[in-house]
Write a protein that holds these residues in place. Sequence first.
Motif, PDB file in Angstrom:
ATOM      1  N   TRP A 145       0.672  -0.760  -0.085  1.00  0.00           N
ATOM      2  CA  TRP A 145       0.137   0.132  -0.191  1.00  0.00           C
ATOM      3  C   TRP A 145       1.344   1.501  -0.176  1.00  0.00           C
ATOM      4  O   TRP A 145      -0.011   2.759  -0.243  1.00  0.00           O
ATOM      5  CB  TRP A 145      -1.144   0.068   1.060  1.00  0.00           C
ATOM      6  CG  TRP A 145      -2.088  -1.465   1.385  1.00  0.00           C
ATOM      7  CD1 TRP A 145      -2.169  -1.859   0.521  1.00  0.00           C
ATOM      8  CD2 TRP A 145      -3.352  -1.152   1.846  1.00  0.00           C
ATOM      9  NE1 TRP A 145      -2.403  -2.876   0.950  1.00  0.00           N
ATOM     10  CE2 TRP A 145      -3.532  -2.101   1.732  1.00  0.00           C
ATOM     11  CE3 TRP A 145      -3.579   0.275   3.241  1.00  0.00           C
ATOM     12  CZ2 TRP A 145      -5.024  -2.235   2.487  1.00  0.00           C
ATOM     13  CZ3 TRP A 145      -4.287  -0.455   3.877  1.00  0.00           C
ATOM     14  CH2 TRP A 145      -5.406  -1.289   4.026  1.00  0.00           C
ATOM     15  N   THR A 146       1.547   0.923   0.610  1.00  0.00           N
ATOM     16  CA  THR A 146       3.011   2.250   0.321  1.00  0.00           C
ATOM     17  C   THR A 146       3.840   2.399  -0.326  1.00  0.00           C
ATOM     18  O   THR A 146       4.382   1.500  -0.804  1.00  0.00           O
ATOM     19  CB  THR A 146       3.569   1.827   1.928  1.00  0.00           C
ATOM     20  OG1 THR A 146       4.664   1.074   1.928  1.00  0.00           O
ATOM     21  CG2 THR A 146       2.717   1.705   3.040  1.00  0.00           C
ATOM     22  N   LEU A 172      -5.789  -4.040  -2.246  1.00  0.00           N
ATOM     23  CA  LEU A 172      -5.282  -3.299  -1.818  1.00  0.00           C
ATOM     24  C   LEU A 172      -7.316  -2.103  -0.657  1.00  0.00           C
ATOM     25  O   LEU A 172      -8.220  -3.231  -0.998  1.00  0.00           O
ATOM     26  CB  LEU A 172      -6.076  -1.642  -2.706  1.00  0.00           C
ATOM     27  CG  LEU A 172      -4.384  -2.453  -3.670  1.00  0.00           C
ATOM     28  CD1 LEU A 172      -4.379  -1.720  -5.139  1.00  0.00           C
ATOM     29  CD2 LEU A 172      -3.630  -2.249  -2.916  1.00  0.00           C
ATOM     30  N   LEU A 178      -3.559  -5.687  -5.870  1.00  0.00           N
ATOM     31  CA  LEU A 178      -1.964  -5.050  -7.112  1.00  0.00           C
ATOM     32  C   LEU A 178      -1.819  -6.681  -7.636  1.00  0.00           C
ATOM     33  O   LEU A 178      -1.403  -7.530  -6.128  1.00  0.00           O
ATOM     34  CB  LEU A 178      -1.737  -4.446  -5.816  1.00  0.00           C
ATOM     35  CG  LEU A 178      -0.111  -4.145  -6.579  1.00  0.00           C
ATOM     36  CD1 LEU A 178      -0.878  -3.663  -7.512  1.00  0.00           C
ATOM     37  CD2 LEU A 178       0.818  -4.170  -5.532  1.00  0.00           C
ATOM     38  N   ASN A 199       0.887   8.488  -6.495  1.00  0.00           N
ATOM     39  CA  ASN A 199      -0.333   9.115  -6.140  1.00  0.00           C
ATOM     40  C   ASN A 199      -1.148   7.788  -5.019  1.00  0.00           C
ATOM     41  O   ASN A 199      -0.985   6.068  -5.685  1.00  0.00           O
ATOM     42  CB  ASN A 199      -1.893   8.940  -6.582  1.00  0.00           C
ATOM     43  CG  ASN A 199      -1.812  10.366  -7.909  1.00  0.00           C
ATOM     44  OD1 ASN A 199      -0.797  11.042  -7.426  1.00  0.00           O
ATOM     45  ND2 ASN A 199      -1.642  10.199  -9.015  1.00  0.00           N
ATOM     46  N   SER A 200      -1.207   8.578  -3.867  1.00  0.00           N
ATOM     47  CA  SER A 200      -1.711   7.327  -2.594  1.00  0.00           C
ATOM     48  C   SER A 200      -2.714   6.081  -3.351  1.00  0.00           C
ATOM     49  O   SER A 200      -3.806   6.938  -3.891  1.00  0.00           O
ATOM     50  CB  SER A 200      -1.294   8.454  -1.029  1.00  0.00           C
ATOM     51  OG  SER A 200      -1.713   7.209  -0.415  1.00  0.00           O
ATOM     52  N   ILE A 201      -2.534   5.151  -2.808  1.00  0.00           N
ATOM     53  CA  ILE A 201      -3.355   3.544  -2.670  1.00  0.00           C
ATOM     54  C   ILE A 201      -4.525   4.041  -1.548  1.00  0.00           C
ATOM     55  O   ILE A 201      -5.336   3.915  -2.323  1.00  0.00           O
ATOM     56  CB  ILE A 201      -2.277   2.456  -2.944  1.00  0.00           C
ATOM     57  CG1 ILE A 201      -1.512   2.324  -3.902  1.00  0.00           C
ATOM     58  CG2 ILE A 201      -3.294   1.531  -2.543  1.00  0.00           C
ATOM     59  CD1 ILE A 201      -1.100   1.161  -4.532  1.00  0.00           C
ATOM     60  N   SER A 204      -7.800   8.898  -1.989  1.00  0.00           N
ATOM     61  CA  SER A 204      -7.550   9.766  -3.362  1.00  0.00           C
ATOM     62  C   SER A 204      -6.953  11.305  -3.906  1.00  0.00           C
ATOM     63  O   SER A 204      -7.581  12.040  -4.764  1.00  0.00           O
ATOM     64  CB  SER A 204      -9.465  10.131  -4.145  1.00  0.00           C
ATOM     65  OG  SER A 204     -10.075  10.661  -3.393  1.00  0.00           O
TER      66      SER A 204
END
Length: 261
Positions: A145-146, A172, A178, A199-201, A204
């Motif tokens: 996630w990061t 996710l 993913l 762009n962050s998962i 938004s």
Amino acid sequence: MDAVQDEAAGKRARGLDRAFEILDFLRQKRQALKPNEIAAQIGAPRSSVYELVNLLLSNGILEFTGGEGRVYLGRKLYFLGAAYENHFDFTRECEATLERLADETRETAQFCMLDGNRYTVVRMREGARPFRISTDVGQSVPIPWTASGRLLVAHLADEEILSFIPPQDFRLPGGEWLEPQTFIAEVRQAEREGLFTFNSIVDSFTHCFAVPVRGEEGHAAATLCLVTPRDDGIANRDRYLDCLKKAAAGLEHAPARPRRG
């Protein structure tokens, strides 16, 4: 006699492992629980959990809180952590670095590491903007996630990465999956470039920047990160990365040495 002593030592070691499991479980849950709830959720015998909880309570490692026999991490853990931090200059250097980053960029700056096979924010400084990032320091998050996660596992072979990360962690926050091979490709890209941004998962509206803080072995022992509003992050990409790289280089030359006196 040796066999009896070995068996006793083995029981003590298993009890110690179980005690740490209880503490880590409560840390991740971030809420007080009853001993029987802990036992059920970690899959341990209730009798063992009750015995260990009572031992930890008697030593101040756990405390009763919330009523109905619920327990949570005790204040002695805070004092132990404070003693650790006071012993090392690196903690002070890290705090100063994050403060400078937040001042220079006006964005939220973070120092991040692996916690077992999960990612965690160890230290954070919020920027001067009204915009705030909601991040819990110390909370474990799935590595995929990061942005930092791609750097923190880059020293591993592809097969080692897939064995290290639990399969469910590729799911996710929105429920989509993913592809592991997509993640591996991003890890290798991060390794080549010495950074990762996306762009962050998780939400938004933010953009994440991460650069490695390399340890003695040459791979990322930690990362420095900026979490920014998406549009601002993209517009200031080069400047933010330059600030991060300079800060990371400074930390790499600030070893975790004991403080004097």
